[in-house]
Design a protein around this motif. Structure first.
Motif, mmCIF file in Angstrom:
data_model
loop_
_atom_site.group_PDB
_atom_site.id
_atom_site.type_symbol
_atom_site.label_atom_id
_atom_site.label_comp_id
_atom_site.label_asym_id
_atom_site.label_seq_id
_atom_site.Cartn_x
_atom_site.Cartn_y
_atom_site.Cartn_z
ATOM 1 N N THR A 1 0.832 -1.211 0.000
ATOM 2 C CA THR A 1 0.000 0.000 0.000
ATOM 3 C C THR A 1 0.865 1.259 0.000
ATOM 4 O O THR A 1 0.618 2.193 -0.775
ATOM 5 C CB THR A 1 -0.937 -0.005 1.215
ATOM 6 N N ILE A 2 1.856 1.321 0.875
ATOM 7 C CA ILE A 2 2.728 2.499 0.933
ATOM 8 C C ILE A 2 3.527 2.633 -0.352
ATOM 9 O O ILE A 2 3.755 3.741 -0.862
ATOM 10 C CB ILE A 2 3.653 2.420 2.154
ATOM 11 N N GLY A 3 3.955 1.519 -0.907
ATOM 12 C CA GLY A 3 4.718 1.577 -2.144
ATOM 13 C C GLY A 3 3.912 2.034 -3.338
ATOM 14 O O GLY A 3 4.479 2.468 -4.341
ATOM 15 N N GLY A 4 2.592 1.969 -3.260
ATOM 16 C CA GLY A 4 1.755 2.426 -4.358
ATOM 17 C C GLY A 4 1.191 3.808 -4.187
ATOM 18 O O GLY A 4 0.395 4.261 -5.011
ATOM 19 N N ALA A 5 1.553 4.521 -3.114
ATOM 20 C CA ALA A 5 1.046 5.873 -2.848
ATOM 21 C C ALA A 5 2.199 6.864 -2.847
ATOM 22 O O ALA A 5 3.361 6.504 -2.615
ATOM 23 C CB ALA A 5 0.298 5.916 -1.518
ATOM 24 N N LYS A 6 1.850 8.129 -3.088
ATOM 25 C CA LYS A 6 2.850 9.196 -3.069
ATOM 26 C C LYS A 6 3.031 9.735 -1.656
ATOM 27 O O LYS A 6 2.143 9.600 -0.804
ATOM 28 C CB LYS A 6 2.451 10.320 -4.019
ATOM 29 N N LEU A 7 4.179 10.356 -1.444
ATOM 30 C CA LEU A 7 4.520 10.828 -0.108
ATOM 31 C C LEU A 7 3.560 11.911 0.378
ATOM 32 O O LEU A 7 3.124 11.887 1.531
ATOM 33 C CB LEU A 7 5.955 11.348 -0.096
ATOM 34 N N ASP A 8 3.235 12.875 -0.480
ATOM 35 C CA ASP A 8 2.331 13.952 -0.073
ATOM 36 C C ASP A 8 0.971 13.398 0.343
ATOM 37 O O ASP A 8 0.362 13.875 1.312
ATOM 38 C CB ASP A 8 2.167 14.952 -1.212
ATOM 39 N N PHE A 9 0.489 12.405 -0.368
ATOM 40 C CA PHE A 9 -0.800 11.796 -0.039
ATOM 41 C C PHE A 9 -0.746 11.090 1.309
ATOM 42 O O PHE A 9 -1.698 11.144 2.090
ATOM 43 C CB PHE A 9 -1.183 10.819 -1.147
ATOM 44 N N ILE A 10 0.362 10.444 1.604
ATOM 45 C CA ILE A 10 0.494 9.730 2.878
ATOM 46 C C ILE A 10 0.621 10.698 4.046
ATOM 47 O O ILE A 10 0.064 10.483 5.119
ATOM 48 C CB ILE A 10 1.701 8.774 2.819
ATOM 49 N N LEU A 11 1.344 11.793 3.843
ATOM 50 C CA LEU A 11 1.594 12.729 4.933
ATOM 51 C C LEU A 11 0.397 13.610 5.241
ATOM 52 O O LEU A 11 0.276 14.117 6.366
ATOM 53 C CB LEU A 11 2.797 13.612 4.594
ATOM 54 N N THR A 12 -0.480 13.849 4.295
ATOM 55 C CA THR A 12 -1.575 14.817 4.492
ATOM 56 C C THR A 12 -2.915 14.119 4.596
ATOM 57 O O THR A 12 -3.191 13.406 5.553
ATOM 58 C CB THR A 12 -1.558 15.841 3.345
ATOM 59 N N GLU A 13 -3.747 14.309 3.592
ATOM 60 C CA GLU A 13 -5.137 13.854 3.700
ATOM 61 C C GLU A 13 -5.328 12.380 3.451
ATOM 62 O O GLU A 13 -6.428 11.855 3.655
ATOM 63 C CB GLU A 13 -6.018 14.641 2.712
ATOM 64 N N GLY A 14 -4.286 11.653 3.024
ATOM 65 C CA GLY A 14 -4.457 10.249 2.662
ATOM 66 C C GLY A 14 -4.244 9.268 3.788
ATOM 67 O O GLY A 14 -4.286 8.053 3.545
ATOM 68 N N ARG A 15 -4.030 9.738 5.017
ATOM 69 C CA ARG A 15 -3.725 8.799 6.100
ATOM 70 C C ARG A 15 -4.901 7.872 6.383
ATOM 71 O O ARG A 15 -4.735 6.647 6.505
ATOM 72 C CB ARG A 15 -3.350 9.568 7.365
ATOM 73 N N SER A 16 -6.096 8.403 6.498
ATOM 74 C CA SER A 16 -7.257 7.558 6.770
ATOM 75 C C SER A 16 -7.551 6.612 5.613
ATOM 76 O O SER A 16 -7.910 5.449 5.819
ATOM 77 C CB SER A 16 -8.484 8.431 7.051
ATOM 78 N N ALA A 17 -7.364 7.091 4.387
ATOM 79 C CA ALA A 17 -7.593 6.231 3.227
ATOM 80 C C ALA A 17 -6.569 5.103 3.176
ATOM 81 O O ALA A 17 -6.905 3.945 2.869
ATOM 82 C CB ALA A 17 -7.531 7.060 1.945
ATOM 83 N N VAL A 18 -5.312 5.397 3.496
ATOM 84 C CA VAL A 18 -4.273 4.355 3.516
ATOM 85 C C VAL A 18 -4.581 3.325 4.594
ATOM 86 O O VAL A 18 -4.437 2.108 4.383
ATOM 87 C CB VAL A 18 -2.896 5.005 3.736
ATOM 88 N N ALA A 19 -5.022 3.765 5.770
ATOM 89 C CA ALA A 19 -5.363 2.824 6.847
ATOM 90 C C ALA A 19 -6.519 1.917 6.429
ATOM 91 O O ALA A 19 -6.519 0.713 6.720
ATOM 92 C CB ALA A 19 -5.715 3.593 8.116
ATOM 93 N N ALA A 20 -7.518 2.485 5.757
ATOM 94 C CA ALA A 20 -8.645 1.670 5.303
ATOM 95 C C ALA A 20 -8.201 0.639 4.262
ATOM 96 O O ALA A 20 -8.636 -0.521 4.293
ATOM 97 C CB ALA A 20 -9.729 2.571 4.729
ATOM 98 N N MET A 21 -7.333 1.032 3.353
ATOM 99 C CA MET A 21 -6.844 0.086 2.346
ATOM 100 C C MET A 21 -6.014 -1.021 2.995
ATOM 101 O O MET A 21 -6.101 -2.195 2.596
ATOM 102 C CB MET A 21 -6.029 0.839 1.290
ATOM 103 N N ILE A 22 -5.213 -0.671 4.005
ATOM 104 C CA ILE A 22 -4.418 -1.685 4.698
ATOM 105 C C ILE A 22 -5.319 -2.681 5.417
ATOM 106 O O ILE A 22 -5.110 -3.900 5.356
ATOM 107 C CB ILE A 22 -3.435 -1.007 5.674
ATOM 108 N N GLN A 23 -6.344 -2.194 6.101
ATOM 109 C CA GLN A 23 -7.264 -3.101 6.800
ATOM 110 C C GLN A 23 -7.974 -4.035 5.832
ATOM 111 O O GLN A 23 -8.116 -5.235 6.087
ATOM 112 C CB GLN A 23 -8.290 -2.275 7.589
ATOM 113 N N GLN A 24 -8.425 -3.499 4.721
ATOM 114 C CA GLN A 24 -9.099 -4.329 3.729
ATOM 115 C C GLN A 24 -8.159 -5.393 3.152
ATOM 116 O O GLN A 24 -8.553 -6.552 2.960
ATOM 117 C CB GLN A 24 -9.653 -3.450 2.613
#
Length: 392
Positions: A185-208
């Protein structure tokens, strides 16, 4: 000499003569065998064997009493053994019934019974207990940046049978699956997305993703939540990342301020535009109505002019002169000859002029039958009156 050796006298193992007159070659008497066993056991412990002749009381023999006692004991032991199969499952637990080690069924909370050991046994599993662990690692993002990620995974048992038998180490499988999914999941996302508004979306994708692997491996685990901490850049480049984040925040603040100003000025501009459009429409309607009125008046005059051109021309001339001289206090008298001193009813003329201003104007649009007596004296009338007075 053994019973089965030659010369044994056809004796059975219990010492009875099979060919004797008391046996007649039939099977051995079971009661007699039990009696002899009791006598031997009593002899071992110093007791006295019962006489075969027994007393003549006619009561039950010792063998009968011993058999009944053994039956009662065995029955009691069997009942106790059956009662050991009763078990109670708490609301937070599930019971897994095994028969000779093989899965049979899963029981819900409440009282139950199973075939006692060693045929069946019950494994009690707590399905409401939440297990959690933390995972922390440095990951490479899609745009080739390194970021430190830390998250906590919470899970509980969903299927007790799968948890016990389908996977040897379900919790280890959960940890391995977490690491795999996080790196993907982290390898498929950009750094800005992970650091800002994408944290909740990344957590949801990891759980799924973790839950998908748990279902595929049949571990019986349910991932209840994945709590991801704010991602951080490595310490070596932390200052540069802080500056970038500050610039991004300033950009968002300025954008919000500009948007607020736009939201304030646009309604005002729209209101002014609507007011200008409404005034233009009103002016247009006024001009059109005035033009239409002038057109109607001109058409009416033209109709009268076609009927009496000379009269209409004279009347238009007089009305024009009257409108020009209405605001003047000068009285013009045309006296070709004679005495210019005469008496004029100036007060009456002034009153008529005042009444003319107060009353509606009478023009040729009213037609030839209009009331001419209410109109103020015209210049020709004044000239006629002057001529009459001078002739006198």
């Amino acid at each position: 000499m053994a019973w089965n050796e030659p010369g044994g006298g056809n004796r059975d193992p219990w010492g009875s003569n099979q060919g004797g007159p008391g046996n007649q070659g039939g099977p051995p008497d079971l009661d007699e065998i039990v009696r002899k066993l009791q006598e031997r056991v009593s002899g071992l412990f110093g007791g006295k064997g019962s006489s075969s002749g027994g007393g003549g009381g006619g009561g039950p023999s010792a063998v009968d009493l011993s058999l009944k006692t053994i039956g009662v004991i065995l029955a009691g032991v069997f009942v106790v053994w059956l009662f050991t199969g009763i078990y109670i499952i708490d609301p937070a637990e599930r019971g897994v019934v095994l028969r000779f080690g093989a899965y049979v069924k899963t029981t819900a909370p409440g009282p139950h019974w199973h075939i006692p050991w060693p045929i069946e046994r019950v494994e009690v599993v707590n399905v409401d207990e939440i297990s959690s662990f933390s995972h922390k690692a440095a990951m490479l993002t899609r745009d080739e940046n390194i970021v430190d990620v830390e998250l906590t995974v919470q899970s509980r048992i969903q299927d007790a049978s799968n948890y016990l038998f389908q996977d040897q180490a379900p919790m280890k499988t959960l940890r391995d699956a977490t690491e795999t999914v996080v790196r993907k999941t982290i390898g498929g996302a950009k750094l800005d997305f992970i650091l800002t508004e994408g944290r909740s979306a990344v957590a949801a994708m990891i759980q799924q993703g973790i839950q998908s692997l748990m279902d595929e491996y049949k571990t019986g685990l349910l991932v209840t939540s994945v709590n991801m901490q704010p991602a951080k850049p490595p310490e070596q480049v932390k200052d540069a990342f802080d500056d970038a984040i500050k610039a991004r925040e300033d950009k968002e603040r300025l954008e919000n301020k500009a948007e607020a100003y736009a939201n304030e000025i646009l309604p005002q501009a729209r209101g002014e535009a609507a007011r200008a459009i409404a005034n233009a429409k009103a002016y247009r309607d006024q001009v059109v109505a005035s033009a239409e009125g002038e057109t109607s008046r001109f058409n009416a005059i033209r109709t009268q002019f076609e009927k009496a051109p000379e009269v209409t021309r004279e009347r238009l001339y007089l009305e024009t002169i009257e409108s020009v001289l209405t605001g003047s206090n000068m009285v013009l008298i045309d006296v070709p000859q004679g005495n210019s001193l005469m008496y004029l009813p100036l007060d009456q003329i002034m009153r008529n002029q005042t009444a003319k201003v107060a009353q509606p104007r009478t023009s040729m649009l009213d037609g030839p039958d209009s009331n001419q007596y209410n109109a103020p004296p015209t210049t020709s009338q004044i000239r006629d009156v002057s001529r009459d007075r001078s002739s006198r």
